[in-house]
Design an enzyme around this catalytic site. Structure first.
Site, PDB file in Angstrom:
ATOM      1  N   GLU A 273      10.140  -4.519  -2.348  1.00  0.00           N
ATOM      2  CA  GLU A 273       8.931  -5.530  -1.621  1.00  0.00           C
ATOM      3  C   GLU A 273       9.436  -5.507  -0.226  1.00  0.00           C
ATOM      4  O   GLU A 273       9.330  -6.177   0.454  1.00  0.00           O
ATOM      5  CB  GLU A 273       9.800  -7.233  -2.366  1.00  0.00           C
ATOM      6  CG  GLU A 273       9.350  -7.179  -3.783  1.00  0.00           C
ATOM      7  CD  GLU A 273       9.756  -8.347  -4.718  1.00  0.00           C
ATOM      8  OE1 GLU A 273      10.049  -9.005  -3.023  1.00  0.00           O
ATOM      9  OE2 GLU A 273       9.929  -8.837  -5.519  1.00  0.00           O
ATOM     10  N   ARG A 276       8.682  -6.737   6.465  1.00  0.00           N
ATOM     11  CA  ARG A 276       9.435  -6.482   8.121  1.00  0.00           C
ATOM     12  C   ARG A 276       8.774  -4.692   8.780  1.00  0.00           C
ATOM     13  O   ARG A 276       8.121  -5.008   9.582  1.00  0.00           O
ATOM     14  CB  ARG A 276      10.214  -7.515   8.404  1.00  0.00           C
ATOM     15  CG  ARG A 276      10.420  -7.525   9.530  1.00  0.00           C
ATOM     16  CD  ARG A 276      11.796  -8.191  10.505  1.00  0.00           C
ATOM     17  NE  ARG A 276      12.403  -8.821   9.018  1.00  0.00           N
ATOM     18  CZ  ARG A 276      11.993 -10.065   9.841  1.00  0.00           C
ATOM     19  NH1 ARG A 276      11.746 -10.291  10.444  1.00  0.00           N
ATOM     20  NH2 ARG A 276      13.024 -11.242   8.460  1.00  0.00           N
ATOM     21  N   CYS A 342       3.011 -28.529  23.203  1.00  0.00           N
ATOM     22  CA  CYS A 342       3.654 -30.014  24.024  1.00  0.00           C
ATOM     23  C   CYS A 342       5.153 -30.202  23.199  1.00  0.00           C
ATOM     24  O   CYS A 342       5.004 -30.974  22.544  1.00  0.00           O
ATOM     25  CB  CYS A 342       2.870 -31.129  23.986  1.00  0.00           C
ATOM     26  SG  CYS A 342       1.489 -31.641  24.071  1.00  0.00           S
TER      27      CYS A 342
HETATM   28  N1  LLP Z   1      10.304 -10.298  -1.059  1.00  0.00           N
HETATM   29  C1  LLP Z   1      11.155 -11.999  -1.135  1.00  0.00           C
HETATM   30  C2  LLP Z   1      11.417 -12.743  -1.797  1.00  0.00           C
HETATM   31  C3  LLP Z   1      11.186 -12.514   0.789  1.00  0.00           C
HETATM   32  O1  LLP Z   1      11.858 -13.549  -0.073  1.00  0.00           O
HETATM   33  C4  LLP Z   1      10.834 -12.156   1.176  1.00  0.00           C
HETATM   34  C5  LLP Z   1      11.090 -12.950   2.306  1.00  0.00           C
HETATM   35  C6  LLP Z   1      10.770 -10.601   1.240  1.00  0.00           C
HETATM   36  C7  LLP Z   1      10.724  -9.669  -0.249  1.00  0.00           C
HETATM   37  C8  LLP Z   1       9.779 -10.091   2.292  1.00  0.00           C
HETATM   38  O2  LLP Z   1      11.500  -9.297   2.988  1.00  0.00           O
HETATM   39  P1  LLP Z   1      11.455  -8.385   4.473  1.00  0.00           P
HETATM   40  O3  LLP Z   1      11.278  -6.944   3.546  1.00  0.00           O
HETATM   41  O4  LLP Z   1      10.046  -8.893   5.485  1.00  0.00           O
HETATM   42  O5  LLP Z   1      12.240  -9.145   4.905  1.00  0.00           O
HETATM   43  N2  LLP Z   1       9.528 -15.583   8.724  1.00  0.00           N
HETATM   44  C9  LLP Z   1      10.861 -14.846   8.624  1.00  0.00           C
HETATM   45  C10 LLP Z   1      11.003 -14.053   7.608  1.00  0.00           C
HETATM   46  C11 LLP Z   1      11.480 -15.028   6.656  1.00  0.00           C
HETATM   47  C12 LLP Z   1      11.549 -14.442   4.505  1.00  0.00           C
HETATM   48  C13 LLP Z   1      11.290 -14.602   3.417  1.00  0.00           C
HETATM   49  N3  LLP Z   1      11.876 -13.642   2.877  1.00  0.00           N
HETATM   50  C14 LLP Z   1      10.743 -14.544   9.734  1.00  0.00           C
HETATM   51  O6  LLP Z   1       9.978 -14.802  11.097  1.00  0.00           O
HETATM   52  O7  LLP Z   1      11.804 -13.838  10.127  1.00  0.00           O
END
Ligand code: LLP
Length: 418
Positions: A273, A276, A342
């Site tokens: 999954e 980023r 703000c």
């Molecule tokens: N799968 C699940 C169950 C997740 O909770 C997440 C991210 C991902 C996959 C994807 O993870 P990635 O490959 O993107 O690291 N808003 C925060 C990041 C929150 C991540 C939440 N879960 C930020 O802007 O850094």
């Protein structure tokens, strides 16, 4: 590697000058490079060649339907966390059998929608949720494909807000506890156990937490298989980090290599999954400098984008590189780049050395393709930005800038006030 680069001192996305996009679409605008997005997806996916797998893009990072359509065309699926994301994915043409559904708080209505759509897998995160899913599936005469999301208690060594696999977090179920749930699931004909899932956090820049996790899962799956469960999927979640500044995360090849090594003798399909790592460096936020202001000993540069457009610096203190669209030499000064909202947390950079920039100058806030627009809001009744997708020397507005009337959608003044 991404496709935002200077050509003759002008910052381009692929072959398109960002200045041209600003002139035609206005600012603030998210700009995505389809070449970068595609390259990231394909490099990641290809790294898992040799093992049965499905790459389910975590659409919480970027859920624009144009990007989802691209993922689907490349053979990918998506990881969803809400009925809204399911709706977007199906609208974009992602086949339901490539959709996995994570999240601690799925409602009955969302479960029913996903069951009727025939998705691949529900990643279930509590005993209560398992029971609810069993009941909803029974009521509509379906069987729900289930993986239990285990919490492997691994420290991903990342920002605490984005660590999800620790014992103290709300996500998943302790491995020992989850065994009871697997056993309990046998009571329900409306559930089919298909796998084990997990996700330990995000922006992880080391291999070790992933290796420790996969080892725990591998041992657990072996135990489940011995107990007669037909485990077909191991879902390892996302989490691979990206360079925002000078981080050196493992490459997808290193990441995949390490996981494949641990799983080589197992007859399972690996679900991934990533979010980023696919979208983060494929997008920027284009903004225009409005005003300059000196306050005390601080130089403020006020731009037309704000925390409602990109909340990561305000929420996590995240670093995003800022590049002037027109490359400038000469003297640098330390500035705070802030937005019009703000709140004192409305900043993109603090004490950052930047060339001395005149009013109206365009700036590119880098690495904003993940958790950028998807976390945007209408705070201060600001219109959400436009989104543009670049493809070679063409660009397409894939989401129009909001208009004032969009702000009032569904809002009413009750009769007694008329
Ligand atoms: N799968 C699940 C169950 C997740 O909770 C997440 C991210 C991902 C996959 C994807 O993870 P990635 O490959 O993107 O690291 N808003 C925060 C990041 C929150 C991540 C939440 N879960 C930020 O802007 O850094």
């Amino acid at each position: 590697m991404h496709h935002f680069h200077y050509k003759k001192n002008e910052l381009h996305c692929e072959e398109v000058p960002l200045q041209k996009i600003a002139e035609e679409v206005g600012t603030p605008t998210y700009v995505y490079s389809s070449a970068t997005f595609g390259r990231h997806f394909r490099v990641f996916d290809a790294a898992f060649q040799g093992i049965s797998h499905l790459t389910c893009f975590a659409m919480k990072t970027n859920s624009n339907i144009a990007l989802l359509r691209a993922v689907s065309k490349w053979g990918g699926g998506v990881d969803i966390v809400s009925g809204g994301e399911l709706f977007r994915a199906l609208t974009a043409g992602v086949p339901a059998h490539r959709i996995v559904y994570s999240g601690v708080g799925k409602t009955e209505a969302e479960m029913e929608y996903a069951l009727r759509s025939d998705i691949l897998l529900f990643n279930v995160e509590s005993a209560d949720e398992l029971l609810t899913l069993a009941n909803v599936a029974k009521r509509i005469g379906q069987r729900a494909p289930v993986a239990i999301r285990v919490n492997p208690d691994i420290n991903p060594k990342t920002h605490p807000y984005i660590s999800t696999g620790l014992k103290k977090s709300k996500f998943g179920i302790q491995i020992k506890e989850s065994l009871k749930l697997y056993e309990a699931s046998k009571k329900y004909d409306s559930l089919i156990i298909r796998g084990v899932s997990c996700h330990i956090g995000s922006q992880i820049t080391q291999l070790k937490p992933f290796i420790d996790t996969v080892r725990r899962l591998r041992d657990f799956v072996q135990l489940l298989k011995q107990k007669g469960f037909d485990i077909q999927y191991i879902d390892l979640g996302g989490g691979l980090g990206i360079p925002y500044k000078n981080e050196t995360p493992p490459s997808p090849a290193q990441y995949a290599g390490a996981l494949k090594k641990e799983l080589k003798d197992m007859r399972i399909t690996l679900l991934l999954e990533p979010g980023r790592v696919i979208a983060g460096n494929a997008g920027i936020l284009l903004t225009r400098l409005l005003y300059r202001k000196k306050q005390g000993n601080k130089n403020f540069v006020i731009v037309d984008a704000a925390m409602n457009d990109l909340i990561r610096p305000a929420l996590y203190g995240s670093y995003h590189e800022i590049l002037p669209v027109k490359k400038r030499g000469g003297r640098k000064e330390r500035v705070n780049v802030v937005g019009p909202v703000c709140e004192s947390a409305d900043f993109f950079a603090e004490n950052r050395p930047l060339p001395v920039l005149p009013a109206n100058e365009l700036l590119s806030i880098m690495s904003a393709g993940a958790y950028g627009f998807t976390m945007a809001s209408n705070y201060n009744s600001r219109l959400r930005a436009a989104e543009v997708l670049v493809h070679g020397n063409e660009f397409y507005v894939v989401r129009q800038r909001e208009e004032y009337k969009d702000l009032l959608k569904g809002e009413h003044v009750p009769k007694f006030l008329v």
